[in-house]
Design a protein around this motif. Structure first.
Motif, mmCIF file in Angstrom:
data_model
loop_
_atom_site.group_PDB
_atom_site.id
_atom_site.type_symbol
_atom_site.label_atom_id
_atom_site.label_comp_id
_atom_site.label_asym_id
_atom_site.label_seq_id
_atom_site.Cartn_x
_atom_site.Cartn_y
_atom_site.Cartn_z
ATOM 1 N N ILE A 50 76.437 -1.208 40.451
ATOM 2 C CA ILE A 50 76.487 -2.050 39.255
ATOM 3 C C ILE A 50 75.395 -3.104 39.371
ATOM 4 O O ILE A 50 75.332 -3.827 40.370
ATOM 5 N N THR A 51 74.549 -3.187 38.371
ATOM 6 C CA THR A 51 73.430 -4.135 38.417
ATOM 7 C C THR A 51 73.758 -5.458 37.746
ATOM 8 O O THR A 51 73.283 -6.507 38.163
ATOM 9 N N SER A 52 74.548 -5.412 36.679
ATOM 10 C CA SER A 52 74.906 -6.630 35.957
ATOM 11 C C SER A 52 76.239 -6.399 35.259
ATOM 12 O O SER A 52 76.785 -5.291 35.294
ATOM 13 N N LEU A 53 76.742 -7.420 34.601
ATOM 14 C CA LEU A 53 77.956 -7.283 33.795
ATOM 15 C C LEU A 53 77.659 -7.428 32.311
ATOM 16 O O LEU A 53 78.575 -7.510 31.498
ATOM 17 N N ASP A 54 76.390 -7.434 31.955
ATOM 18 C CA ASP A 54 75.942 -7.617 30.578
ATOM 19 C C ASP A 54 75.595 -6.256 29.982
ATOM 20 O O ASP A 54 74.604 -5.629 30.391
ATOM 21 N N PRO A 55 76.366 -5.749 29.013
ATOM 22 C CA PRO A 55 76.082 -4.425 28.452
ATOM 23 C C PRO A 55 74.747 -4.350 27.727
ATOM 24 O O PRO A 55 74.117 -3.287 27.691
ATOM 25 N N VAL A 56 74.295 -5.448 27.137
ATOM 26 C CA VAL A 56 73.006 -5.445 26.445
ATOM 27 C C VAL A 56 71.872 -5.282 27.447
ATOM 28 O O VAL A 56 70.956 -4.472 27.255
ATOM 29 N N LEU A 57 71.927 -6.027 28.532
ATOM 30 C CA LEU A 57 70.923 -5.894 29.588
ATOM 31 C C LEU A 57 70.978 -4.513 30.208
ATOM 32 O O LEU A 57 69.940 -3.899 30.489
ATOM 33 N N SER A 58 72.192 -3.993 30.411
ATOM 34 C CA SER A 58 72.344 -2.671 31.007
ATOM 35 C C SER A 58 71.689 -1.595 30.147
ATOM 36 O O SER A 58 71.065 -0.669 30.664
ATOM 37 N N ARG A 59 71.803 -1.708 28.826
ATOM 38 C CA ARG A 59 71.192 -0.715 27.937
ATOM 39 C C ARG A 59 69.679 -0.736 28.036
ATOM 40 O O ARG A 59 69.029 0.275 27.779
ATOM 41 N N LYS A 60 69.107 -1.875 28.415
ATOM 42 C CA LYS A 60 67.659 -1.947 28.601
ATOM 43 C C LYS A 60 67.243 -1.403 29.968
ATOM 44 O O LYS A 60 66.247 -0.695 30.093
ATOM 45 N N LEU A 61 68.026 -1.742 30.988
ATOM 46 C CA LEU A 61 67.705 -1.349 32.358
ATOM 47 C C LEU A 61 68.010 0.111 32.651
ATOM 48 O O LEU A 61 67.235 0.801 33.313
ATOM 49 N N GLU A 62 69.136 0.585 32.197
ATOM 50 C CA GLU A 62 69.665 1.907 32.532
ATOM 51 C C GLU A 62 70.351 2.476 31.286
ATOM 52 O O GLU A 62 71.573 2.544 31.221
ATOM 53 N N PRO A 63 69.561 2.859 30.272
ATOM 54 C CA PRO A 63 70.071 3.074 28.914
ATOM 55 C C PRO A 63 71.146 4.136 28.765
ATOM 56 O O PRO A 63 71.946 4.057 27.835
ATOM 57 N N ARG A 64 71.181 5.146 29.622
ATOM 58 C CA ARG A 64 72.182 6.199 29.448
ATOM 59 C C ARG A 64 73.177 6.260 30.596
ATOM 60 O O ARG A 64 73.900 7.252 30.751
ATOM 61 N N PRO A 104 69.916 -2.228 41.860
ATOM 62 C CA PRO A 104 69.191 -3.191 42.676
ATOM 63 C C PRO A 104 69.388 -4.616 42.170
ATOM 64 O O PRO A 104 69.702 -4.819 40.996
ATOM 65 N N VAL A 105 69.180 -5.559 43.053
ATOM 66 C CA VAL A 105 69.100 -6.958 42.647
ATOM 67 C C VAL A 105 67.665 -7.221 42.184
ATOM 68 O O VAL A 105 66.719 -7.013 42.936
ATOM 69 N N ILE A 106 67.521 -7.630 40.926
ATOM 70 C CA ILE A 106 66.195 -7.899 40.358
ATOM 71 C C ILE A 106 66.080 -9.402 40.137
ATOM 72 O O ILE A 106 66.826 -9.969 39.329
ATOM 73 N N PRO A 107 65.193 -10.067 40.852
ATOM 74 C CA PRO A 107 65.068 -11.522 40.719
ATOM 75 C C PRO A 107 64.838 -11.962 39.277
ATOM 76 O O PRO A 107 64.035 -11.362 38.554
ATOM 77 N N SER A 108 65.570 -12.971 38.861
ATOM 78 C CA SER A 108 65.448 -13.581 37.527
ATOM 79 C C SER A 108 65.835 -12.639 36.388
ATOM 80 O O SER A 108 65.634 -12.960 35.221
ATOM 81 N N ILE A 109 66.396 -11.466 36.732
ATOM 82 C CA ILE A 109 66.885 -10.530 35.716
ATOM 83 C C ILE A 109 68.368 -10.249 35.939
ATOM 84 O O ILE A 109 69.190 -10.408 35.039
ATOM 85 N N THR A 110 68.740 -9.834 37.146
ATOM 86 C CA THR A 110 70.132 -9.463 37.411
ATOM 87 C C THR A 110 70.790 -10.270 38.523
ATOM 88 O O THR A 110 72.006 -10.160 38.709
ATOM 89 N N MET A 160 75.525 -11.533 40.764
ATOM 90 C CA MET A 160 75.996 -11.103 42.081
ATOM 91 C C MET A 160 77.431 -11.554 42.356
ATOM 92 O O MET A 160 78.310 -10.740 42.698
ATOM 93 N N GLU A 161 77.707 -12.839 42.217
ATOM 94 C CA GLU A 161 79.032 -13.359 42.542
ATOM 95 C C GLU A 161 80.111 -12.798 41.621
ATOM 96 O O GLU A 161 81.216 -12.445 42.068
ATOM 97 N N ALA A 162 79.803 -12.676 40.334
ATOM 98 C CA ALA A 162 80.797 -12.180 39.376
ATOM 99 C C ALA A 162 81.132 -10.714 39.627
ATOM 100 O O ALA A 162 82.300 -10.303 39.479
ATOM 101 N N ILE A 163 80.148 -9.914 40.013
ATOM 102 C CA ILE A 163 80.401 -8.501 40.315
ATOM 103 C C ILE A 163 81.343 -8.388 41.509
ATOM 104 O O ILE A 163 82.314 -7.611 41.498
ATOM 105 N N ILE A 164 81.069 -9.149 42.542
ATOM 106 C CA ILE A 164 81.918 -9.105 43.743
ATOM 107 C C ILE A 164 83.342 -9.537 43.408
ATOM 108 O O ILE A 164 84.320 -8.892 43.803
#
Length: 356
Positions: free
Chosen positions: A192-206, A233-239, A243-247
């Protein structure tokens, strides 16, 4: 660069590493297509069935925790822009960009080939890693079910297996995974890279949405399947802010181990990622790349063993401390995979199991 709906890469530039010629595109036809149809036609997904002579890949890398892997597919429709497997498509004279996520290869004979390998007298069992290159539960798995067949074979022969995925489709095989788990033969990691579905659609669209992946983690944990969350991956200033919320979210669902990996940009991935940044986050592209270079010894990517998995510098130290504090607070441990290889039952080439 123009955003291509439903895709991660914004171009299909050819690889320059193998002196492959750049593709010539009929620009007049493409221009006319919009005039005739009234809209541009998005790239479609095609699948070519591949029939290799063997299915297991062995490695001697000193900084990865497995020595053999199985990839049911080449290319990945998830379209994760950061995927370090993208450069492998260049071996087929295909683009690591759009081709990687639209021109896929499936290996329908994977289970049969694996059985043949496991039947060899000299074979010694140790966990087979699935999902180390392309995702075993990408969308076409729902049609081909190659991963399912491999897992059923592993259950039949009592062979240990690990899975890494970004999809909740792993739940389609929950029945097999439960049986493997009862025998200490499986371990599943969901990234899991983030908890934001909008960002996820940009990073990993499918790929599956973050919420669906979290739900899958919870269901696996509840049924006794050993599972961990990989912040990768952890992407600086993007994802990194997630980190803390995912854990915390994963811990609340019963997950008890976690890991993190900072972004890697080998070969063609670096220019593709730069294009993506310039398209989606132009205001911070410079900062993101500067931070990545600061943790990779001044380069976009560090290809060296050990250091490629262990970033350096103040940003890397900050991520490391944040992860440690969050994991401790949530009761998370590091990932430990200690599966049982002693139950293995070698098949004969005619499909029979050995009596010994």
């Amino acid at each position: 660069m123009k955003v291509i709906k439903g895709r991660g890469a914004v171009s299909d530039a050819a690889s320059m590493r193998f002196n492959l010629p750049a593709r010539e595109v009929d620009g007049d036809w493409l221009d006319a297509m919009e005039t005739v149809d009234g809209r541009s036609r998005p790239p479609t997904t095609t699948v070519t069935e591949e029939h290799p002579r063997s299915i297991l890949s062995f490695n001697k890398s000193p900084d990865v925790p497995f020595d053999r892997s199985l990839n049911a597919y080449r290319g990945c429709e998830h379209g994760c822009i950061y995927c370090f497997a993208r450069p492998t498509h260049a071996y087929h004279d295909l683009s690591p960009g759009l081709d990687f996520e639209t021109k896929l290869f499936a290996k329908p004979a994977a289970a049969r080939l694996l059985r043949e390998t496991l039947a060899k007298p000299g074979y010694r069992p140790t966990p087979i890693a699935m999902g180390t290159n392309t995702d075993p539960y990408q969308p076409i798995e729902e049609r081909y079910r190659i991963t399912r067949e491999v897992l059923e074979l592993c259950l039949d022969l009592r062979h240990p297996v690990t899975i890494t995925t970004k999809s909740d489709r792993v739940l389609l095989d929950l029945d097999v995974l439960e049986q493997l788990a009862q025998r200490n033969l499986v371990h599943v990691g969901i990234s899991i890279t983030s908890l934001d579905p909008v960002l996820s659609r940009k990073l990993e669209p499918r790929a599956a949405s973050p919420a669906k992946r979290m739900e899958a983690l919870g269901r696996l944990a509840a049924t006794g399947v050993p599972v961990h969350v990989s912040i990768a991956p952890v992407i600086p200033s993007i994802t990194d802010s997630f980190m803390e919320a995912i854990i915390e979210d994963a811990a609340d669902r019963g997950v008890r181990s976690a890991s993190w990996i900072v972004i890697r940009l080998p070969h063609e991935v670096a220019p593709l990622f730069r294009e993506w940044l310039d398209t989606h986050f132009p205001e911070r592209a410079g900062k993101v790349m500067a931070t990545i270079r600061s943790i990779r010894g001044g380069r976009d990517n560090d290809p060296n063993f050990f250091t490629r998995m262990r970033p350096e510098g103040v940003w890397a130290d900050l991520f490391r401390r944040r992860f440690r504090v969050a994991a401790t607070r949530s009761g998370m441990t590091g990932v430990q995979v200690d599966l049982d290889s002693t139950q293995f039952r070698r098949p004969s080439l005619d499909g029979q199991l050995s009596l010994l």
